[in-house]
Design an enzyme around this catalytic site. Sequence first.
Site, PDB file in Angstrom:
ATOM      1  N   LYS A  20       0.815  -1.221   0.000  1.00  0.00           N
ATOM      2  CA  LYS A  20       0.000   0.000   0.000  1.00  0.00           C
ATOM      3  C   LYS A  20       0.845   1.267   0.000  1.00  0.00           C
ATOM      4  CE  LYS A  20      -1.137  -0.303   4.949  1.00  0.00           C
ATOM      5  NZ  LYS A  20      -0.091  -1.333   5.245  1.00  0.00           N
ATOM      6  N   ARG A  22      -5.724   2.444  12.607  1.00  0.00           N
ATOM      7  CA  ARG A  22      -5.475   1.050  12.994  1.00  0.00           C
ATOM      8  C   ARG A  22      -6.328   0.635  14.175  1.00  0.00           C
ATOM      9  NH1 ARG A  22       0.172   1.267  10.766  1.00  0.00           N
ATOM     10  NH2 ARG A  22       1.153  -0.745  10.831  1.00  0.00           N
ATOM     11  N   ARG A  52      11.845  -8.531   2.677  1.00  0.00           N
ATOM     12  CA  ARG A  52      12.045  -7.089   2.581  1.00  0.00           C
ATOM     13  C   ARG A  52      13.385  -6.689   3.180  1.00  0.00           C
ATOM     14  NH1 ARG A  52       7.002  -3.251   3.972  1.00  0.00           N
ATOM     15  NH2 ARG A  52       7.597  -3.234   6.138  1.00  0.00           N
ATOM     16  N   ARG A  95      14.630  -1.971   8.235  1.00  0.00           N
ATOM     17  CA  ARG A  95      13.805  -1.441   9.318  1.00  0.00           C
ATOM     18  C   ARG A  95      13.973  -2.283  10.578  1.00  0.00           C
ATOM     19  NH1 ARG A  95       7.814  -0.222   7.215  1.00  0.00           N
ATOM     20  NH2 ARG A  95       7.423  -1.008   9.297  1.00  0.00           N
ATOM     21  N   ARG A 139       3.450  -8.358  14.193  1.00  0.00           N
ATOM     22  CA  ARG A 139       2.735  -7.380  13.361  1.00  0.00           C
ATOM     23  C   ARG A 139       1.648  -8.059  12.536  1.00  0.00           C
ATOM     24  NH1 ARG A 139       7.350  -5.258  10.144  1.00  0.00           N
ATOM     25  NH2 ARG A 139       5.885  -3.868   9.097  1.00  0.00           N
TER      26      ARG A 139
HETATM   27  P1  AMP Z   1       3.992   0.860   9.334  1.00  0.00           P
HETATM   28  O1  AMP Z   1       5.106   1.561   8.635  1.00  0.00           O
HETATM   29  O2  AMP Z   1       2.650   1.372   8.951  1.00  0.00           O
HETATM   30  O3  AMP Z   1       4.079  -0.643   9.212  1.00  0.00           O
HETATM   31  O4  AMP Z   1       4.135   1.185  10.889  1.00  0.00           O
HETATM   32  C1  AMP Z   1       5.288   0.798  11.607  1.00  0.00           C
HETATM   33  C2  AMP Z   1       4.999   0.802  13.104  1.00  0.00           C
HETATM   34  O5  AMP Z   1       4.607   2.112  13.511  1.00  0.00           O
HETATM   35  C3  AMP Z   1       3.836  -0.091  13.531  1.00  0.00           C
HETATM   36  O6  AMP Z   1       4.239  -1.421  13.758  1.00  0.00           O
HETATM   37  C4  AMP Z   1       3.385   0.605  14.808  1.00  0.00           C
HETATM   38  O7  AMP Z   1       4.250   0.324  15.879  1.00  0.00           O
HETATM   39  C5  AMP Z   1       3.545   2.073  14.457  1.00  0.00           C
HETATM   40  N1  AMP Z   1       2.314   2.654  13.822  1.00  0.00           N
HETATM   41  C6  AMP Z   1       2.204   3.164  12.567  1.00  0.00           C
HETATM   42  N2  AMP Z   1       0.971   3.624  12.331  1.00  0.00           N
HETATM   43  C7  AMP Z   1       0.264   3.395  13.473  1.00  0.00           C
HETATM   44  C8  AMP Z   1      -1.097   3.628  13.851  1.00  0.00           C
HETATM   45  N3  AMP Z   1      -1.981   4.181  13.008  1.00  0.00           N
HETATM   46  N4  AMP Z   1      -1.468   3.264  15.102  1.00  0.00           N
HETATM   47  C9  AMP Z   1      -0.597   2.702  15.966  1.00  0.00           C
HETATM   48  N5  AMP Z   1       0.682   2.448  15.669  1.00  0.00           N
HETATM   49  C10 AMP Z   1       1.128   2.779  14.426  1.00  0.00           C
END
Ligand code: AMP
Length: 191
Positions: free
Chosen positions: A16, A91, A130, A134, A145
């Site tokens: 996405k 989320r 990947r 990170r 996750r």
């Molecule tokens: P992402 O890049 O979207 O996979 O986000 C990486 C990490 O950031 C996630 O595993 C969460 O720890 C935190 N995170 C990102 N967006 C959110 C959200 N909307 N609510 C809570 N935690 C978030």
Amino acid sequence: MAQAYIVFFGPPGCGKGTQARQARDEFGLVHISTGDLLREHVSKGTPLGVEANRYMVRGELVPDNLILRIVRERLQRPDCERGAIFDGFPRTRAQAEALDVLLAELGNTLSMVIEFVLPLEVSRQRLMARQEGRADDRPEVIEKRLADHQIVHQSVVPYYQAQGLIRQVDANRTIEAIYADVRALIQEALR
Ligand code: AMP
């Protein structure tokens, strides 16, 4: 003037982010990735970043109040007036409800939710492969996750289903094939 606020929803590894960047470039919509915004705070060492990183390294959700603070801040910048794509947000059900309030404050409503559908096993394989370096792309964190996404799905999807906002896209295809569908949906949302 055409305007759209669209949520890109899907499991980690569904692509996405890639799709959102392509759509941003084509349609001039702002790409709001809470993950990217958080990582920016983390790398700058802001107090919010330090706090958020305690959750992120474990693959846990960052508390709603921190997330909403950064989203509100981002949405208030003038470049969001033409619309935005939310990536990795909301989320939780509380985040989804808060987004409606934030958009209402700006005199807007959510236009559409594009759900990227991907089998769990494919999601796992993609994350394992990947190589972005990170901190949360480690095997134990990946499992956390993926499991969390099931809960996120159960909290967020019914909320939007009830409003008839969800459009599904098969994310188990090439980037180009997925984007062809995404593009058509955004054009529909912009009308
Ligand atoms: P992402 O890049 O979207 O996979 O986000 C990486 C990490 O950031 C996630 O595993 C969460 O720890 C935190 N995170 C990102 N967006 C959110 C959200 N909307 N609510 C809570 N935690 C978030």
